[in-house]
Design a protein around this motif. Structure first.
Motif, PDB file in Angstrom:
ATOM      1  N   ASP A  29      -7.294  -0.279  -4.937  1.00 13.17           N
ATOM      2  CA  ASP A  29      -7.076  -1.219  -4.031  1.00 13.17           C
ATOM      3  C   ASP A  29      -6.346  -2.537  -4.021  1.00 13.17           C
ATOM      4  O   ASP A  29      -6.323  -2.828  -5.274  1.00 13.17           O
ATOM      5  CB  ASP A  29      -8.731  -1.141  -2.894  1.00 13.17           C
ATOM      6  CG  ASP A  29     -10.028  -1.838  -3.819  1.00 13.17           C
ATOM      7  OD1 ASP A  29      -9.080  -2.839  -4.736  1.00 13.17           O
ATOM      8  OD2 ASP A  29     -10.788  -1.726  -3.247  1.00 13.17           O
ATOM      9  N   GLY A  57      -2.625   8.381  -2.009  1.00 16.16           N
ATOM     10  CA  GLY A  57      -2.873  10.014  -1.846  1.00 16.16           C
ATOM     11  C   GLY A  57      -1.882  10.822  -2.746  1.00 16.16           C
ATOM     12  O   GLY A  57      -1.600  11.999  -2.945  1.00 16.16           O
ATOM     13  N   HIS A 114      -2.147   2.786  -4.531  1.00 14.85           N
ATOM     14  CA  HIS A 114      -2.674   2.205  -3.825  1.00 14.85           C
ATOM     15  C   HIS A 114      -3.356   4.087  -3.641  1.00 14.85           C
ATOM     16  O   HIS A 114      -3.252   4.720  -3.797  1.00 14.85           O
ATOM     17  CB  HIS A 114      -2.248   2.122  -2.347  1.00 14.85           C
ATOM     18  CG  HIS A 114      -2.798   0.568  -2.319  1.00 14.85           C
ATOM     19  ND1 HIS A 114      -3.481  -0.449  -1.667  1.00 14.85           N
ATOM     20  CD2 HIS A 114      -1.896  -0.180  -2.861  1.00 14.85           C
ATOM     21  CE1 HIS A 114      -3.647  -1.679  -1.806  1.00 14.85           C
ATOM     22  NE2 HIS A 114      -2.417  -1.948  -3.007  1.00 14.85           N
ATOM     23  N   GLU A 115      -5.174   3.849  -4.506  1.00 17.71           N
ATOM     24  CA  GLU A 115      -5.896   5.300  -3.726  1.00 17.71           C
ATOM     25  C   GLU A 115      -5.693   5.615  -2.433  1.00 17.71           C
ATOM     26  O   GLU A 115      -5.667   6.582  -2.703  1.00 17.71           O
ATOM     27  CB  GLU A 115      -7.027   4.859  -4.064  1.00 17.71           C
ATOM     28  CG  GLU A 115      -8.003   5.474  -3.704  1.00 17.71           C
ATOM     29  CD  GLU A 115      -8.580   6.228  -5.239  1.00 17.71           C
ATOM     30  OE1 GLU A 115      -7.995   7.544  -5.576  1.00 17.71           O
ATOM     31  OE2 GLU A 115      -8.180   5.272  -5.922  1.00 17.71           O
ATOM     32  N   THR A 116      -4.455   5.037  -1.495  1.00 15.18           N
ATOM     33  CA  THR A 116      -4.714   5.863  -0.189  1.00 15.18           C
ATOM     34  C   THR A 116      -3.644   6.251   0.152  1.00 15.18           C
ATOM     35  O   THR A 116      -3.563   6.864   1.021  1.00 15.18           O
ATOM     36  CB  THR A 116      -5.116   4.686   1.057  1.00 15.18           C
ATOM     37  OG1 THR A 116      -4.398   3.290   0.876  1.00 15.18           O
ATOM     38  CG2 THR A 116      -6.099   3.576   1.131  1.00 15.18           C
ATOM     39  N   ARG A 122       1.190  -0.896   0.192  1.00 17.71           N
ATOM     40  CA  ARG A 122      -0.057  -0.097   0.058  1.00 17.71           C
ATOM     41  C   ARG A 122       0.924   1.331  -0.315  1.00 17.71           C
ATOM     42  O   ARG A 122       0.584   2.730  -0.698  1.00 17.71           O
ATOM     43  CB  ARG A 122      -1.292   0.095   1.311  1.00 17.71           C
ATOM     44  CG  ARG A 122      -2.112  -1.346   1.100  1.00 17.71           C
ATOM     45  CD  ARG A 122      -3.585  -0.736   2.673  1.00 17.71           C
ATOM     46  NE  ARG A 122      -2.476  -1.081   3.933  1.00 17.71           N
ATOM     47  CZ  ARG A 122      -1.958  -0.296   4.526  1.00 17.71           C
ATOM     48  NH1 ARG A 122      -2.802   0.885   3.838  1.00 17.71           N
ATOM     49  NH2 ARG A 122      -1.877  -0.235   5.741  1.00 17.71           N
TER      50      ARG A 122
END
Length: 221
Positions: A155, A93, A89-91, A61
């Motif tokens: 994800d 940023g 990963h989208e998280t 991630r």
């Protein structure tokens, strides 16, 4: 699968990043960004290693996975400029506009060997497919093209599904008709790309198998 990678730890201001690339380039694998249809074309080795890179990205991630593909041997099929691939990963940023600065700082990489878990990847891909059957499903791979690079933001399950799609193309592509003559064969795709509002032709990336010359040396399994 055992993957040999090159790891970088660039910094931009106070922020540190982890970026990995394949240790050896994917010489016979190329990518054209969707406009609205793109293509990812490769031989068995390239598609197989790309499947491994997607699987690695699924469970990393905090890592940016960069696959340079612009310097690949250009295929004699398809249209449009070749682009590199970045999986994030989208998280995390990451903004695509920050990538050129990061790419410029990729120096003095160190060797890294990792192993992917195909059984876990298959389980998470199955979860993604099950999720798509529910009402209110949404496409889960956000994408954009910037600085000659195609970015996929997703994800764990979405990247796992892409890994399985590429593994399928690597395994079944050599069995398709006419590939021994050098023709590309459409085998699968990168599913779940987020679609723009307003309808129109869906955005797609088609995954094709293509053997590399001399074709007389290639034998279907």
């Amino acid at each position: 699968m055992r993957l040999r990678l090159r790891e970088y730890r660039p910094r931009t201001g106070p922020h540190g990043h982890r970026v990995v690339q394949p240790w050896q380039p994917l010489r016979h694998t190329s990518l054209r960004a969707p406009a609205p249809i793109g293509s990812l074309m490769g031989d068995h080795d390239g598609l197989n290693r790309l499947a491994g890179m997607f699987s690695f990205a699924a469970y990393s991630r905090h890592t940016i996975v960069h696959v340079p593909l612009r310097d690949a041997v250009p295929p004699d099929e398809g249209q449009g400029p070749l682009v590199d691939l970045v999986l994030v990963h989208e998280t995390l940023g990451l903004r695509a506009s920050r990538w050129p600065e990061l790419r410029h700082r990729l120096r003095q990489g160190t060797p890294l060997t990792v192993r992917t878990d195909e059984a876990r990847t298959a389980r998470d891909a199955a979860l993604w497919r099950a999720r798509q059957r529910h009402a209110g499903r949404r496409d889960e791979l956000r994408h954009t093209t910037h600085a000659n690079t195609f970015f996929l933001f997703g994800d764990r399950e979405a990247f796992a599904e892409s890994a399985m799609s590429l593994a399928y193309a690597a395994g079944w592509g050599p069995r398709q008709k006419n590939v021994t003559s050098g023709h590309a064969a459409l085998v699968s795709g990168l599913w779940g790309l987020r679609q723009p509002p307003g309808g129109g032709h869906p955005v797609e990336v088609l995954v094709c198998f293509k053997a590399y010359p001399p074709y007389a040396h290639f034998r279907r399994p």
